[in-house]
Design a protein around this motif. Structure first.
Motif, PDB file in Angstrom:
ATOM      1  N   GLU A 151      43.366  26.089 -22.536  1.00 30.15           N
ATOM      2  CA  GLU A 151      41.973  26.420 -22.836  1.00 30.15           C
ATOM      3  C   GLU A 151      41.063  25.227 -22.579  1.00 30.15           C
ATOM      4  O   GLU A 151      39.966  25.366 -22.071  1.00 30.15           O
ATOM      5  CB  GLU A 151      41.856  26.864 -24.292  1.00 30.15           C
ATOM      6  CG  GLU A 151      40.484  27.400 -24.644  1.00 30.15           C
ATOM      7  CD  GLU A 151      40.422  27.892 -26.078  1.00 30.15           C
ATOM      8  OE1 GLU A 151      39.445  27.547 -26.750  1.00 30.15           O
ATOM      9  OE2 GLU A 151      41.345  28.613 -26.522  1.00 30.15           O
ATOM     10  N   SER A 152      41.516  24.004 -22.900  1.00 30.74           N
ATOM     11  CA  SER A 152      40.684  22.807 -22.729  1.00 30.74           C
ATOM     12  C   SER A 152      40.400  22.516 -21.263  1.00 30.74           C
ATOM     13  O   SER A 152      39.423  21.848 -20.939  1.00 30.74           O
ATOM     14  CB  SER A 152      41.347  21.595 -23.385  1.00 30.74           C
ATOM     15  OG  SER A 152      42.582  21.331 -22.754  1.00 30.74           O
ATOM     16  N   VAL A 161      28.943  13.498 -23.165  1.00 34.25           N
ATOM     17  CA  VAL A 161      27.474  13.520 -23.121  1.00 34.25           C
ATOM     18  C   VAL A 161      26.926  12.116 -23.348  1.00 34.25           C
ATOM     19  O   VAL A 161      26.049  11.645 -22.619  1.00 34.25           O
ATOM     20  CB  VAL A 161      26.895  14.514 -24.164  1.00 34.25           C
ATOM     21  CG1 VAL A 161      25.398  14.339 -24.313  1.00 34.25           C
ATOM     22  CG2 VAL A 161      27.230  15.944 -23.765  1.00 34.25           C
ATOM     23  N   ILE A 162      27.447  11.433 -24.346  1.00 30.45           N
ATOM     24  CA  ILE A 162      26.994  10.072 -24.642  1.00 30.45           C
ATOM     25  C   ILE A 162      27.276   9.149 -23.461  1.00 30.45           C
ATOM     26  O   ILE A 162      26.406   8.372 -23.051  1.00 30.45           O
ATOM     27  CB  ILE A 162      27.644   9.543 -25.944  1.00 30.45           C
ATOM     28  CG1 ILE A 162      27.137  10.346 -27.136  1.00 30.45           C
ATOM     29  CG2 ILE A 162      27.352   8.053 -26.116  1.00 30.45           C
ATOM     30  CD1 ILE A 162      27.906  10.087 -28.425  1.00 30.45           C
ATOM     31  N   LEU A 167      31.549  21.432 -17.866  1.00 32.14           N
ATOM     32  CA  LEU A 167      31.072  20.060 -17.960  1.00 32.14           C
ATOM     33  C   LEU A 167      29.749  20.044 -18.706  1.00 32.14           C
ATOM     34  O   LEU A 167      28.906  20.926 -18.507  1.00 32.14           O
ATOM     35  CB  LEU A 167      30.893  19.462 -16.565  1.00 32.14           C
ATOM     36  CG  LEU A 167      32.174  19.278 -15.759  1.00 32.14           C
ATOM     37  CD1 LEU A 167      31.831  18.796 -14.353  1.00 32.14           C
ATOM     38  CD2 LEU A 167      33.090  18.294 -16.442  1.00 32.14           C
ATOM     39  N   PRO A 168      29.532  19.067 -19.566  1.00 28.56           N
ATOM     40  CA  PRO A 168      28.269  19.015 -20.301  1.00 28.56           C
ATOM     41  C   PRO A 168      27.110  18.696 -19.359  1.00 28.56           C
ATOM     42  O   PRO A 168      27.269  18.026 -18.342  1.00 28.56           O
ATOM     43  CB  PRO A 168      28.480  17.878 -21.308  1.00 28.56           C
ATOM     44  CG  PRO A 168      29.560  17.052 -20.717  1.00 28.56           C
ATOM     45  CD  PRO A 168      30.412  17.974 -19.906  1.00 28.56           C
ATOM     46  N   ILE A 169      25.948  19.196 -19.713  1.00 28.30           N
ATOM     47  CA  ILE A 169      24.739  18.921 -18.936  1.00 28.30           C
ATOM     48  C   ILE A 169      24.063  17.692 -19.534  1.00 28.30           C
ATOM     49  O   ILE A 169      23.748  17.664 -20.726  1.00 28.30           O
ATOM     50  CB  ILE A 169      23.788  20.126 -18.960  1.00 28.30           C
ATOM     51  CG1 ILE A 169      24.472  21.314 -18.290  1.00 28.30           C
ATOM     52  CG2 ILE A 169      22.470  19.780 -18.277  1.00 28.30           C
ATOM     53  CD1 ILE A 169      23.710  22.616 -18.391  1.00 28.30           C
ATOM     54  N   GLU A 219      39.350  17.517 -31.505  1.00 25.83           N
ATOM     55  CA  GLU A 219      39.496  16.851 -30.205  1.00 25.83           C
ATOM     56  C   GLU A 219      38.518  17.369 -29.151  1.00 25.83           C
ATOM     57  O   GLU A 219      37.868  16.591 -28.445  1.00 25.83           O
ATOM     58  CB  GLU A 219      40.926  17.016 -29.697  1.00 25.83           C
ATOM     59  CG  GLU A 219      41.151  16.339 -28.352  1.00 25.83           C
ATOM     60  CD  GLU A 219      42.525  16.629 -27.777  1.00 25.83           C
ATOM     61  OE1 GLU A 219      42.640  16.533 -26.545  1.00 25.83           O
ATOM     62  OE2 GLU A 219      43.458  16.933 -28.536  1.00 25.83           O
ATOM     63  N   GLY A 220      38.389  18.675 -29.024  1.00 22.14           N
ATOM     64  CA  GLY A 220      37.508  19.249 -28.001  1.00 22.14           C
ATOM     65  C   GLY A 220      36.055  18.878 -28.225  1.00 22.14           C
ATOM     66  O   GLY A 220      35.346  18.498 -27.285  1.00 22.14           O
ATOM     67  N   GLU A 221      35.610  18.975 -29.468  1.00 24.49           N
ATOM     68  CA  GLU A 221      34.227  18.620 -29.802  1.00 24.49           C
ATOM     69  C   GLU A 221      33.985  17.133 -29.556  1.00 24.49           C
ATOM     70  O   GLU A 221      32.954  16.741 -29.027  1.00 24.49           O
ATOM     71  CB  GLU A 221      33.946  18.973 -31.260  1.00 24.49           C
ATOM     72  CG  GLU A 221      32.515  18.742 -31.685  1.00 24.49           C
ATOM     73  CD  GLU A 221      32.275  19.105 -33.139  1.00 24.49           C
ATOM     74  OE1 GLU A 221      31.487  18.391 -33.785  1.00 24.49           O
ATOM     75  OE2 GLU A 221      32.880  20.082 -33.632  1.00 24.49           O
ATOM     76  N   HIS A 222      34.946  16.321 -29.943  1.00 25.67           N
ATOM     77  CA  HIS A 222      34.840  14.875 -29.746  1.00 25.67           C
ATOM     78  C   HIS A 222      34.743  14.548 -28.255  1.00 25.67           C
ATOM     79  O   HIS A 222      33.897  13.760 -27.823  1.00 25.67           O
ATOM     80  CB  HIS A 222      36.041  14.167 -30.368  1.00 25.67           C
ATOM     81  CG  HIS A 222      36.006  12.681 -30.214  1.00 25.67           C
ATOM     82  ND1 HIS A 222      36.670  12.022 -29.201  1.00 25.67           N
ATOM     83  CD2 HIS A 222      35.356  11.721 -30.918  1.00 25.67           C
ATOM     84  CE1 HIS A 222      36.439  10.731 -29.291  1.00 25.67           C
ATOM     85  NE2 HIS A 222      35.652  10.514 -30.330  1.00 25.67           N
ATOM     86  N   ARG A 223      35.586  15.161 -27.461  1.00 26.65           N
ATOM     87  CA  ARG A 223      35.609  14.910 -26.010  1.00 26.65           C
ATOM     88  C   ARG A 223      34.275  15.295 -25.366  1.00 26.65           C
ATOM     89  O   ARG A 223      33.724  14.552 -24.566  1.00 26.65           O
ATOM     90  CB  ARG A 223      36.768  15.680 -25.371  1.00 26.65           C
ATOM     91  CG  ARG A 223      36.982  15.366 -23.913  1.00 26.65           C
ATOM     92  CD  ARG A 223      38.203  16.053 -23.295  1.00 26.65           C
ATOM     93  NE  ARG A 223      38.322  17.463 -23.642  1.00 26.65           N
ATOM     94  CZ  ARG A 223      39.219  17.985 -24.473  1.00 26.65           C
ATOM     95  NH1 ARG A 223      40.103  17.207 -25.070  1.00 26.65           N
ATOM     96  NH2 ARG A 223      39.257  19.277 -24.709  1.00 26.65           N
TER      97      ARG A 223
END
Length: 166
Positions: A8-9, A67-68, A14-16, A58-62
């Motif tokens: 799933e990961s 983004v940062i 990809l974050p914008i 883990e997923g939220e952290h990644r």
């Protein structure tokens, strides 16, 4: 390969990363001392946020770290390319970078004051415009009492420099 064997990961989007204000190629990245301090504070805040972000999920952290890291990748070159211009060192009688300028618009007689700043400092709500903005280019080099022709909303407008402060 069957979709059943894909983690799933691996399917995460990809974050914008929001872009920074545009700085045209070949243009020097002028900033005021206040602007450089704001960029440095933004850098420190992002680095602190990255270091303090909880690692529980883990997923939220990644995603958050991605983004940062993306924001940092855009911010660091801006800071390293910044050329600080102290408004107090500018010719006081002439519109230059860092000036607070009061303009009179010829057709209406309306006056408006704004400061000419770096692209990362520009903020319409704070009445700060980038030195790359067309109106800033039109009045740069003028003295109080001088006028510039400027096209606004498809019509020609006379801009009179009423007051210059640094």
């Amino acid at each position: 390969m069957s979709r059943g064997f894909v983690k799933e990961s691996d399917q995460e989007e990809l974050p914008i990363i929001p872009p920074r204000a545009p700085l045209p190629a070949g243009v020097i990245n002028y900033v005021t001392p206040t602007g450089l301090a704001a960029l440095t504070a933004e850098l420190n805040a992002l680095e602190a946020e990255k270091a303090d972000f909880p690692t529980d999920h883990e997923g939220e952290h990644r995603r958050a770290v991605a983004v940062i890291d993306g924001k940092l990748a855009l911010l660091r070159p801006r800071i390293s390319s910044a050329r600080v211009v102290d408004p107090a060192a500018q010719p006081q009688e002439e519109v230059r970078f860092g000036a607070r300028v009061t303009l009179r618009f010829g057709s209406s007689g309306r006056e408006q004051t704004f400061q000419i700043v770096g692209v990362d400092e520009a903020n319409v709500k704070e009445k700060k415009i980038a030195f790359t903005a067309p109106i800033a280019k039109a009045i740069s080099g003028l003295w109080a009492g001088e006028t510039a022709d400027f096209r606004m909303g498809g019509k020609a407008e006379k801009l009179e420099v009423v007051k210059i402060r640094y």
